[in-house]
Scaffold this motif. Structure first.
Motif, PDB file in Angstrom:
ATOM      1  N   PRO A  66      26.174  36.332  35.264  1.00  0.00           N
ATOM      2  CA  PRO A  66      26.867  37.452  34.622  1.00  0.00           C
ATOM      3  C   PRO A  66      28.374  37.458  34.869  1.00  0.00           C
ATOM      4  O   PRO A  66      29.143  37.853  33.989  1.00  0.00           O
ATOM      5  CB  PRO A  66      26.208  38.689  35.231  1.00  0.00           C
ATOM      6  N   ALA A  67      28.821  36.983  36.022  1.00  0.00           N
ATOM      7  CA  ALA A  67      30.265  36.956  36.301  1.00  0.00           C
ATOM      8  C   ALA A  67      30.989  36.010  35.352  1.00  0.00           C
ATOM      9  O   ALA A  67      32.103  36.307  34.884  1.00  0.00           O
ATOM     10  CB  ALA A  67      30.510  36.536  37.743  1.00  0.00           C
ATOM     11  N   GLN A  68      30.370  34.879  35.029  1.00  0.00           N
ATOM     12  CA  GLN A  68      30.990  33.941  34.090  1.00  0.00           C
ATOM     13  C   GLN A  68      31.009  34.513  32.677  1.00  0.00           C
ATOM     14  O   GLN A  68      31.978  34.330  31.937  1.00  0.00           O
ATOM     15  CB  GLN A  68      30.245  32.603  34.105  1.00  0.00           C
ATOM     16  N   ILE A  69      29.934  35.198  32.318  1.00  0.00           N
ATOM     17  CA  ILE A  69      29.878  35.828  30.996  1.00  0.00           C
ATOM     18  C   ILE A  69      30.950  36.912  30.893  1.00  0.00           C
ATOM     19  O   ILE A  69      31.655  37.015  29.879  1.00  0.00           O
ATOM     20  CB  ILE A  69      28.468  36.401  30.732  1.00  0.00           C
ATOM     21  N   ALA A  70      31.105  37.707  31.949  1.00  0.00           N
ATOM     22  CA  ALA A  70      32.125  38.758  31.959  1.00  0.00           C
ATOM     23  C   ALA A  70      33.521  38.152  31.851  1.00  0.00           C
ATOM     24  O   ALA A  70      34.394  38.700  31.173  1.00  0.00           O
ATOM     25  CB  ALA A  70      32.004  39.590  33.232  1.00  0.00           C
ATOM     26  N   LYS A  71      33.728  37.022  32.487  1.00  0.00           N
ATOM     27  CA  LYS A  71      35.024  36.350  32.422  1.00  0.00           C
ATOM     28  C   LYS A  71      35.315  35.876  30.994  1.00  0.00           C
ATOM     29  O   LYS A  71      36.437  35.972  30.513  1.00  0.00           O
ATOM     30  CB  LYS A  71      35.030  35.170  33.388  1.00  0.00           C
ATOM     31  N   GLU A  72      34.280  35.381  30.304  1.00  0.00           N
ATOM     32  CA  GLU A  72      34.443  34.896  28.937  1.00  0.00           C
ATOM     33  C   GLU A  72      34.809  36.025  27.963  1.00  0.00           C
ATOM     34  O   GLU A  72      35.583  35.817  27.044  1.00  0.00           O
ATOM     35  CB  GLU A  72      33.155  34.216  28.450  1.00  0.00           C
ATOM     36  N   ILE A  73      34.225  37.206  28.165  1.00  0.00           N
ATOM     37  CA  ILE A  73      34.504  38.312  27.245  1.00  0.00           C
ATOM     38  C   ILE A  73      35.648  39.191  27.744  1.00  0.00           C
ATOM     39  O   ILE A  73      35.952  40.211  27.142  1.00  0.00           O
ATOM     40  CB  ILE A  73      33.248  39.159  26.964  1.00  0.00           C
ATOM     41  N   ASP A  74      36.267  38.780  28.843  1.00  0.00           N
ATOM     42  CA  ASP A  74      37.444  39.437  29.396  1.00  0.00           C
ATOM     43  C   ASP A  74      37.172  40.892  29.797  1.00  0.00           C
ATOM     44  O   ASP A  74      37.897  41.818  29.408  1.00  0.00           O
ATOM     45  CB  ASP A  74      38.612  39.367  28.402  1.00  0.00           C
ATOM     46  N   VAL A  75      36.090  41.085  30.595  1.00  0.00           N
ATOM     47  CA  VAL A  75      35.799  42.384  31.201  1.00  0.00           C
ATOM     48  C   VAL A  75      35.570  42.164  32.684  1.00  0.00           C
ATOM     49  O   VAL A  75      35.400  41.040  33.140  1.00  0.00           O
ATOM     50  CB  VAL A  75      34.561  43.082  30.577  1.00  0.00           C
ATOM     51  N   ASP A  76      35.585  43.257  33.421  1.00  0.00           N
ATOM     52  CA  ASP A  76      35.330  43.170  34.857  1.00  0.00           C
ATOM     53  C   ASP A  76      33.862  42.818  35.105  1.00  0.00           C
ATOM     54  O   ASP A  76      32.980  43.203  34.336  1.00  0.00           O
ATOM     55  CB  ASP A  76      35.672  44.507  35.519  1.00  0.00           C
ATOM     56  N   ARG A  77      33.601  42.115  36.176  1.00  0.00           N
ATOM     57  CA  ARG A  77      32.242  41.685  36.529  1.00  0.00           C
ATOM     58  C   ARG A  77      31.317  42.878  36.708  1.00  0.00           C
ATOM     59  O   ARG A  77      30.133  42.825  36.388  1.00  0.00           O
ATOM     60  CB  ARG A  77      32.303  40.834  37.812  1.00  0.00           C
ATOM     61  N   SER A  78      31.827  43.963  37.194  1.00  0.00           N
ATOM     62  CA  SER A  78      31.005  45.143  37.455  1.00  0.00           C
ATOM     63  C   SER A  78      30.473  45.775  36.170  1.00  0.00           C
ATOM     64  O   SER A  78      29.560  46.594  36.217  1.00  0.00           O
ATOM     65  CB  SER A  78      31.789  46.177  38.254  1.00  0.00           C
ATOM     66  N   TYR A  79      30.998  45.381  35.030  1.00  0.00           N
ATOM     67  CA  TYR A  79      30.507  45.921  33.770  1.00  0.00           C
ATOM     68  C   TYR A  79      29.120  45.369  33.438  1.00  0.00           C
ATOM     69  O   TYR A  79      28.302  46.068  32.854  1.00  0.00           O
ATOM     70  CB  TYR A  79      31.489  45.605  32.634  1.00  0.00           C
TER      71      TYR A  79
END
Length: 192
Positions: A66-79
């Protein structure tokens, strides 16, 4: 406690979108979840093709994070947490299970879980215990064989004979000392 809602028990239907089908939970969610869903599918397809082609993929690289996915969509990991996006996280878990089973099919020997340090320590302890038990059993067998052998029999007889001779020697020493003392008493009486 939540109220009863029949929609909780219905199977989610897929609704046609522009290019492909989305589950209902994606269609009714925010744009960030939709982007995360798209990125997840893209990453899944990339990993699946890498695994199927036999390309070397590390342990940490062969699952969706999930952290890599969050990085790809430019949101915080906690989302992207199960608390906030429960259905997306469960979808990622399902895809990870599918990738894992595909990896096990493609690489059956590599898919074995490496043992941890504690597992190895317990296994070493078990084998040390088995070794000492086997060694003790071998010693016991050797000693039993020695006791039953012909060499032990004559030694046992010799030891018994030695012990008997020691007892006889003590008795004879007592007799000699008593006879010596008697002889002295006679010689002393005879001199007077």
């Amino acid at each position: 406690m939540t109220k009863f809602n029949i929609s909780n028990f219905k199977k989610s239907k897929t609704i046609e979108s522009n290019d492909f089908t989305h589950p209902q939970w994606v269609t009714g969610s925010s744009s960030k979840v939709k982007d995360a869903y798209q990125v997840t599918l893209k990453m899944f397809d990339d990993l699946k093709s890498k695994i199927e082609s036999g390309e070397s993929v590390g342990i940490k690289e062969r699952k969706l994070v999930p952290a890599q996915i969050a990085k790809e969509i430019d949101v915080d990991r906690s989302y992207l947490t199960p608390r906030r996006t429960q259905k997306l996280c469960s979808f990622i878990d399902e895809l990870n299970q599918e990738l894992n089973s595909l990896w096990k099919k493609q690489n059956p020997k590599k898919a074995q879980k490496p043992q941890s340090k504690t597992d190895l320590q317990t296994e070493i302890t078990k084998y040390k215990k088995l070794y000492t038990e086997e060694r003790d059993r071998n010693y016991s067998d050797a000693i039993s064989e020695l006791l039953a052998s012909e060499f032990y029999g004559p030694n046992k007889r010799l030891r018994k004979k030695y012990h008997d001779l020691q007892v006889e020697n003590v008795e004879l020493n007592d007799k000699v000392s008593s006879l010596t003392s008697r002889l002295r008493s006679y010689t002393i009486k005879g001199v007077k």
